[in-house]
Design a protein around this motif. Structure first.
Motif, short mmCIF file in Angstrom:
data_model
loop_
_atom_site.label_atom_id
_atom_site.label_comp_id
_atom_site.label_asym_id
_atom_site.label_seq_id
_atom_site.Cartn_x
_atom_site.Cartn_y
_atom_site.Cartn_z
N GLY A 1 -12.83 37.84 29.67
CA GLY A 1 -11.52 37.20 29.69
C GLY A 1 -10.69 37.52 28.48
O GLY A 1 -11.21 37.72 27.38
N GLU B 1 -7.77 26.35 39.23
CA GLU B 1 -8.84 27.21 39.68
C GLU B 1 -8.56 28.66 39.29
O GLU B 1 -7.42 29.04 39.04
CB GLU B 1 -8.99 27.11 41.21
N ARG B 2 -9.59 29.45 39.28
CA ARG B 2 -9.46 30.87 39.03
C ARG B 2 -8.97 31.55 40.29
O ARG B 2 -9.56 31.40 41.36
CB ARG B 2 -10.80 31.47 38.59
N ASP B 3 -7.89 32.30 40.19
CA ASP B 3 -7.28 32.96 41.34
C ASP B 3 -7.25 34.47 41.13
O ASP B 3 -7.04 34.95 40.02
CB ASP B 3 -5.84 32.47 41.55
N PHE C 1 -8.36 38.54 37.83
CA PHE C 1 -8.23 37.13 38.15
C PHE C 1 -7.61 36.42 36.95
O PHE C 1 -7.62 36.94 35.83
CB PHE C 1 -9.60 36.51 38.42
N ARG C 2 -7.08 35.23 37.19
CA ARG C 2 -6.60 34.43 36.07
C ARG C 2 -6.90 32.97 36.32
O ARG C 2 -6.99 32.52 37.46
CB ARG C 2 -5.10 34.64 35.85
N GLN C 3 -7.05 32.26 35.20
CA GLN C 3 -7.32 30.83 35.27
C GLN C 3 -6.50 30.14 34.20
O GLN C 3 -6.69 30.38 33.01
CB GLN C 3 -8.81 30.54 35.09
N TRP D 1 -18.49 40.19 35.86
CA TRP D 1 -17.27 39.66 35.26
C TRP D 1 -17.19 40.04 33.80
O TRP D 1 -18.20 40.06 33.08
CB TRP D 1 -17.26 38.13 35.40
N TYR E 1 -7.13 35.84 31.59
CA TYR E 1 -7.24 36.88 32.61
C TYR E 1 -8.63 37.51 32.53
O TYR E 1 -9.09 37.89 31.44
CB TYR E 1 -6.16 37.93 32.43
N TYR E 2 -9.25 37.65 33.68
CA TYR E 2 -10.59 38.22 33.79
C TYR E 2 -10.56 39.43 34.71
O TYR E 2 -9.88 39.42 35.73
CB TYR E 2 -11.57 37.21 34.39
#
Length: 118
Positions: A111, A43-45, A36-38, A108, A93-94
């Motif tokens: 990041g 928002e985190r996508d 995911f990235r924010q 999670w 990035y997560y």
């Protein structure tokens, strides 16, 4: 399972980076994995995902053809190869884990920052 993401950094437009997410524990192969990235103020996508066996993948339209997700269950690691990077890819990035049979990413990582300069 605990997750540790690494590999972020500063890169110029058009460059490449490879993110890694190392998982602790012995049940990594029981989890689908996602990246995911924010970006600031957004928002985190989810940008990419891979199933537990590595045979199925998902990509957001914005990264298709440029990013590749893969995993090595023997090394308890999932990767995100990012090519042709653009300034709009700049984000934290997560990595995250979704247990097989679940519909949520319940674990999670911390990041890693990716910055793409123009």
């Amino acid at each position: 399972v605990q997750l540790q993401a690494s590999g972020g950094g500063l890169v110029q437009t058009g460059g490449s980076l490879r993110l890694s997410c190392a998982a602790s524990g012995r049940t990594f192969s029981n989890y689908a994995m996602g990246w995911f990235r924010q970006a600031p103020g957004k928002e985190r996508d989810r940008v990419a995902a891979i199933n537990s066996g590595g045979g199925g993948t998902y990509y957001a339209d914005s990264v298709k053809g440029r990013f590749t997700i893969s995993r090595d269950n023997a090394k308890n690691t999932v990767y995100l190869q990012m090519n042709s990077l653009k300034p709009e890819d700049t984000a934290i990035y997560y990595c995250a884990a979704q247990r097989v049979g679940s519909t949520v990413y319940s674990i999670w990582g911390q990041g890693t920052q990716v910055t793409v300069s123009s």
